[in-house]
Design an enzyme around this catalytic site. Structure first.
Site, PDB file in Angstrom:
ATOM      1  N   TYR A 128       0.814  -1.214   0.000  1.00 36.00           N
ATOM      2  CA  TYR A 128       0.000   0.000   0.000  1.00 36.00           C
ATOM      3  C   TYR A 128       0.847   1.262   0.000  1.00 36.00           C
ATOM      4  O   TYR A 128       0.400   2.315  -0.469  1.00 36.00           O
ATOM      5  CB  TYR A 128      -1.008  -0.005   1.148  1.00 36.00           C
ATOM      6  CG  TYR A 128      -0.477  -0.101   2.546  1.00 36.00           C
ATOM      7  CD1 TYR A 128      -0.042   1.016   3.247  1.00 36.00           C
ATOM      8  CD2 TYR A 128      -0.443  -1.322   3.214  1.00 36.00           C
ATOM      9  CE1 TYR A 128       0.415   0.930   4.550  1.00 36.00           C
ATOM     10  CE2 TYR A 128       0.017  -1.418   4.521  1.00 36.00           C
ATOM     11  CZ  TYR A 128       0.443  -0.281   5.181  1.00 36.00           C
ATOM     12  OH  TYR A 128       0.904  -0.379   6.473  1.00 36.00           O
ATOM     13  N   LYS A 167       0.336   4.435  -2.584  1.00 35.14           N
ATOM     14  CA  LYS A 167       0.240   5.841  -2.160  1.00 35.14           C
ATOM     15  C   LYS A 167       1.291   6.700  -2.855  1.00 35.14           C
ATOM     16  O   LYS A 167       1.005   7.826  -3.273  1.00 35.14           O
ATOM     17  CB  LYS A 167       0.398   5.927  -0.643  1.00 35.14           C
ATOM     18  CG  LYS A 167      -0.746   5.264   0.121  1.00 35.14           C
ATOM     19  CD  LYS A 167      -0.441   5.194   1.605  1.00 35.14           C
ATOM     20  CE  LYS A 167      -1.562   4.485   2.358  1.00 35.14           C
ATOM     21  NZ  LYS A 167      -1.259   4.353   3.807  1.00 35.14           N
ATOM     22  N   TRP A 177       1.319  -4.731  24.746  1.00 33.09           N
ATOM     23  CA  TRP A 177       2.472  -5.386  24.133  1.00 33.09           C
ATOM     24  C   TRP A 177       3.695  -4.474  24.136  1.00 33.09           C
ATOM     25  O   TRP A 177       3.600  -3.272  23.923  1.00 33.09           O
ATOM     26  CB  TRP A 177       2.146  -5.776  22.703  1.00 33.09           C
ATOM     27  CG  TRP A 177       1.362  -7.052  22.585  1.00 33.09           C
ATOM     28  CD1 TRP A 177       0.558  -7.617  23.527  1.00 33.09           C
ATOM     29  CD2 TRP A 177       1.320  -7.915  21.447  1.00 33.09           C
ATOM     30  NE1 TRP A 177       0.014  -8.776  23.052  1.00 33.09           N
ATOM     31  CE2 TRP A 177       0.461  -8.985  21.783  1.00 33.09           C
ATOM     32  CE3 TRP A 177       1.904  -7.878  20.180  1.00 33.09           C
ATOM     33  CZ2 TRP A 177       0.185 -10.021  20.884  1.00 33.09           C
ATOM     34  CZ3 TRP A 177       1.633  -8.906  19.296  1.00 33.09           C
ATOM     35  CH2 TRP A 177       0.790  -9.966  19.653  1.00 33.09           C
TER      36      TRP A 177
END
Length: 220
Positions: free
Chosen positions: A32, A36, A101
């Site tokens: 992606y 872009k 996390w």
């Protein structure tokens, strides 16, 4: 507008607009990011080809955005809306802790969505001569960031305060941290007169209110 994942994985921090296409992309972002970048280059090419016809495309590149209208889905949302939901649900059930996390040490930058909208309007309303003098024909991208970054630990503490969660925040260091820092250089836009108006503390309160009104009905 694209996102800062268009910049190379090892780009110097803070990331300047001229870092675009200067190195390899993060592999997990590559598909992606390339799409872009293609859009940015398409706009630049149209501007050069049809300059005499008055065509004037402008591209802006935001940092991480948050605020009203965000995606609060428990499985595919970004860090701020995801943590808003987690801290809210922990508060509702009276949990003693929330586990996050990583070590909490990576730095990230966040911009309130209304500030991004104001930045877009600001860039669109710039005189063409001003815009062109601050960009280049084959590099007309403008970064839009808050100008400061914070650690994930600081972010979690700010979200906990906005939600009103009074338990402990636990960091699971056996889980991955991700990129140590993602911070963009917004000096080009700042030099053209734009400034963010919403700080993170106030923005999180507004975002949490939006979650309660519009995002809390989502369930796994």
């Amino acid at each position: 507008f694209p996102s800062h994942d268009i910049y190379p994985k090892m780009a110097v921090q803070p990331m300047r607009e001229d870092a675009l296409l200067s190195g390899k992309l993060e592999p997990t972002n590559e598909p992606y990011a390339i799409a872009k970048i293609a859009g940015i280059k398409l706009c630049e090419s149209y501007n050069r080809q049809y300059e005499g016809d008055g065509l004037d495309y402008r591209s802006v590149m935001p940092t991480n955005l948050y605020g009203p209208g965000d995606n609060y889905h428990p499985e595919n949302s970004h860090v701020i809306p995801a943590l808003l939901r987690r801290f809210h649900e922990a508060k509702v059930v009276g949990a003693k802790s929330v586990t996050i996390w990583g070590t909490g040490t990576p730095y990230r930058e966040f911009l309130f969505v209304d500030d991004m909208a104001r930045a877009c309007v600001h860039v669109m309303n710039l005189d063409k001569e001003v815009y062109q003098s601050n960009t280049q024909p084959m590099q007309n991208l403008i970064n839009v960031g808050y100008g400061e970054d914070i650690t994930i630990r600081q972010l979690a503490e700010a979200i906990s305060a906005a939600v009103g969660f009074e338990g402990e925040i636990v960091f699971d260091s056996t889980r991955p941290d991700g990129t140590p820092r993602k911070f963009i250089d917004s000096s080009r836009l700042l030099n053209m007169g734009w400034r963010p108006q919403v700080n993170l503390r106030d923005g999180l309160v507004i975002a949490y209110r939006d979650f309660l009104e519009n995002g809390n009905s989502l369930r796994k």
